[in-house]
Write an enzyme that holds these catalytic residues in place. Structure first.
Site, PDB file in Angstrom:
ATOM      1  N   ASP A 169     -40.349 -12.173  -1.628  1.00  0.00           N
ATOM      2  CA  ASP A 169     -39.154 -11.722  -2.352  1.00  0.00           C
ATOM      3  C   ASP A 169     -37.939 -11.511  -1.426  1.00  0.00           C
ATOM      4  O   ASP A 169     -37.119 -12.408  -1.294  1.00  0.00           O
ATOM      5  CB  ASP A 169     -39.469 -10.463  -3.165  1.00  0.00           C
ATOM      6  CG  ASP A 169     -38.577 -10.302  -4.387  1.00  0.00           C
ATOM      7  OD1 ASP A 169     -37.787 -11.220  -4.672  1.00  0.00           O
ATOM      8  OD2 ASP A 169     -38.680  -9.273  -5.070  1.00  0.00           O
ATOM      9  N   HIS A 180     -36.622 -14.626 -13.223  1.00  0.00           N
ATOM     10  CA  HIS A 180     -37.368 -13.382 -13.029  1.00  0.00           C
ATOM     11  C   HIS A 180     -37.624 -12.796 -14.428  1.00  0.00           C
ATOM     12  O   HIS A 180     -36.732 -12.823 -15.282  1.00  0.00           O
ATOM     13  CB  HIS A 180     -36.536 -12.353 -12.284  1.00  0.00           C
ATOM     14  CG  HIS A 180     -36.324 -12.618 -10.823  1.00  0.00           C
ATOM     15  ND1 HIS A 180     -35.830 -13.785 -10.336  1.00  0.00           N
ATOM     16  CD2 HIS A 180     -36.541 -11.825  -9.739  1.00  0.00           C
ATOM     17  CE1 HIS A 180     -35.748 -13.703  -9.007  1.00  0.00           C
ATOM     18  NE2 HIS A 180     -36.164 -12.529  -8.616  1.00  0.00           N
ATOM     19  N   GLU A 205     -40.581  -7.792 -14.355  1.00  0.00           N
ATOM     20  CA  GLU A 205     -40.678  -7.053 -13.089  1.00  0.00           C
ATOM     21  C   GLU A 205     -40.504  -5.562 -13.388  1.00  0.00           C
ATOM     22  O   GLU A 205     -41.405  -4.770 -13.184  1.00  0.00           O
ATOM     23  CB  GLU A 205     -39.604  -7.556 -12.120  1.00  0.00           C
ATOM     24  CG  GLU A 205     -39.577  -6.827 -10.773  1.00  0.00           C
ATOM     25  CD  GLU A 205     -38.394  -7.246  -9.893  1.00  0.00           C
ATOM     26  OE1 GLU A 205     -37.468  -7.906 -10.397  1.00  0.00           O
ATOM     27  OE2 GLU A 205     -38.408  -6.882  -8.700  1.00  0.00           O
ATOM     28  N   ARG A 218     -19.328 -13.941   4.503  1.00  0.00           N
ATOM     29  CA  ARG A 218     -17.901 -14.056   4.179  1.00  0.00           C
ATOM     30  C   ARG A 218     -17.308 -15.426   4.428  1.00  0.00           C
ATOM     31  O   ARG A 218     -16.237 -15.734   3.917  1.00  0.00           O
ATOM     32  CB  ARG A 218     -17.120 -13.008   4.967  1.00  0.00           C
ATOM     33  CG  ARG A 218     -17.584 -11.594   4.620  1.00  0.00           C
ATOM     34  CD  ARG A 218     -16.776 -10.503   5.267  1.00  0.00           C
ATOM     35  NE  ARG A 218     -17.401  -9.207   5.030  1.00  0.00           N
ATOM     36  CZ  ARG A 218     -16.883  -8.051   5.403  1.00  0.00           C
ATOM     37  NH1 ARG A 218     -15.715  -8.011   6.024  1.00  0.00           N
ATOM     38  NH2 ARG A 218     -17.531  -6.933   5.161  1.00  0.00           N
ATOM     39  N   ASP A 229     -29.656 -19.108  -8.585  1.00  0.00           N
ATOM     40  CA  ASP A 229     -29.914 -18.125  -9.646  1.00  0.00           C
ATOM     41  C   ASP A 229     -28.647 -17.395 -10.102  1.00  0.00           C
ATOM     42  O   ASP A 229     -27.699 -17.215  -9.340  1.00  0.00           O
ATOM     43  CB  ASP A 229     -31.025 -17.139  -9.252  1.00  0.00           C
ATOM     44  CG  ASP A 229     -30.566 -15.992  -8.368  1.00  0.00           C
ATOM     45  OD1 ASP A 229     -29.607 -16.185  -7.593  1.00  0.00           O
ATOM     46  OD2 ASP A 229     -31.174 -14.909  -8.454  1.00  0.00           O
TER      47      ASP A 229
HETATM   48 ZN    ZN Z   1     -36.831 -11.908  -6.661  1.00  0.00          ZN
END
Ligand code: ZN
Length: 343
Positions: A281, A200, A203, A74, A141
């Site tokens: 990950d 990505h 997946e 935050r 990302d």
């Molecule tokens: Zn990932």
């Protein structure tokens, strides 16, 4: 004294290429953040309750839990403490270099000023290198589920605000219902500015998503790429162009991309001659870490110490380190293997 493969892995110098910032928060870090916001978060502050909270049923549940931890970030001090804590956990695993996937959109949208966010991660990056010898670089990302507005904002944060450690541009979140090609204009801009493309793909959806990532987004590495093995032409393409896969075995099990770890296609990828890297990950959320992922891969692939060192070298080769940095880290891996074999 144990001379098993786990002991070898624990001391092996490593690079990690697919690991998420918020998703790397260890129970210690998450508990501290949750305690700070007690009464204003659904995330438990007790580490044991956290472990239960982090037990996944499917990919949608994972996203839900992940977003609730995002909600604990935050202010800029939360960002700095998270990042520094993540680097500390990396150092304990002998990770020397990591490209950490950061989603600045989530934090800035929640009210952390963009410049303060960048200062926080940069401060943590420099402190981590000084205190732990861990070199961090950033991949910013796009959270795919947040749509094109988040893509526009992530491009602005990457290209107009920026951070010294930024090397690449990514795309995460769910794949179902989030076609890759719509993000082409943002990847075009990022690539034109010199950032590497690391979305990505493949997946939770099929090989066509990986083709989309290659053709529309100019992917230089594929995040996961688990489904690539279903398309022989794609496997040929990935091998021919030496496009690395960022394989995350336990993540794929936790999100039910594979039903059993023995069904993970990493063996087919290696047998096809692909450049396979092993990654964690969102490690604490999946009850794993990079060392565990190397042990899982070693078992699936039947690797000895030399084979495991080969996986570590793959990560260095597939990284965006400069040639000097690659030579140095590869040298450390080779020296460690040689010393292990001598004793
Ligand atoms: Zn990932």
């Amino acid at each position: 004294m144990s001379r098993g493969i786990e002991a070898f892995i624990a001391g092996l110098p490593k690079a990690e290429l697919h690991v998420h910032h918020v998703g790397s928060a260890s129970p210690r870090v998450v508990a501290a953040l949750a305690a700070r916001y007690e009464g204003r978060t659904a995330v438990p502050a007790d580490p044991e309750a956290l472990a239960e909270y982090f037990t996944f049923t499917d990919f949608a549940h994972f996203i839900q839990v992940y977003l609730s931890v995002v909600d604990l970030i935050r202010d800029a001090e939360d960002v700095r403490a998270l990042t520094y804590g993540v680097a500390e956990d990396m150092a304990r695993q002998q990770i020397r270099y990591a490209e950490l996937t950061v989603t600045p959109y989530s934090s800035v949208r929640r009210g952390i000023p963009d410049v303060a966010f960048m200062e926080a991660i940069e401060d943590a990056r420099k402190s981590a290198e000084r205190d732990f010898g861990v070199v961090l670089r950033w991949c910013f990302d796009i959270p795919g589920e947040a749509g094109l507005a988040s893509a526009e904002e992530t491009a602005r944060l990457a290209l107009d605000v920026g951070a010294d450690g930024l090397v690449s541009f990514g795309l995460g979140g769910p794949e179902i219902g989030v076609p890759r090609p719509q993000f082409k204009p943002y990847f075009d801009r990022a690539r034109a500015a010199g950032l590497h493309s690391v979305p990505h793909a493949g997946e939770s959806t099929g090989p066509e998503t990986i083709w989309d990532a290659l053709r529309s987004l100019g992917a230089e590495r594929i995040g996961h790429g688990t489904q690539a093995v279903k398309d022989p032409a794609l496997m040929d393409h990935l091998g021919e162009h030496r496009i690395p896969l960022e394989v995350c075995p336990t993540s794929n099990l936790a999100t039910r991309v594979v039903e059993r770890i023995e069904e993970h296609p990493i063996r087919q990828m290696v047998d096809a001659g692909l450049l396979v890297t092993v990654n964690s990950d969102d490690p604490p959320m999946f009850g794993t870490d990079l060392n565990t992922e190397y042990a899982v891969a070693a078992k699936l692939l039947g690797l000895d110490t030399a084979g495991v060192a080969g996986l570590a070298r793959n990560a260095v080769e597939a990284s965006f380190l400069d040639q000097g940095g690659k030579a140095k880290l590869t040298g450390e891996i080779d020296a460690y293997l040689a010393a292990w074999d001598r004793t």
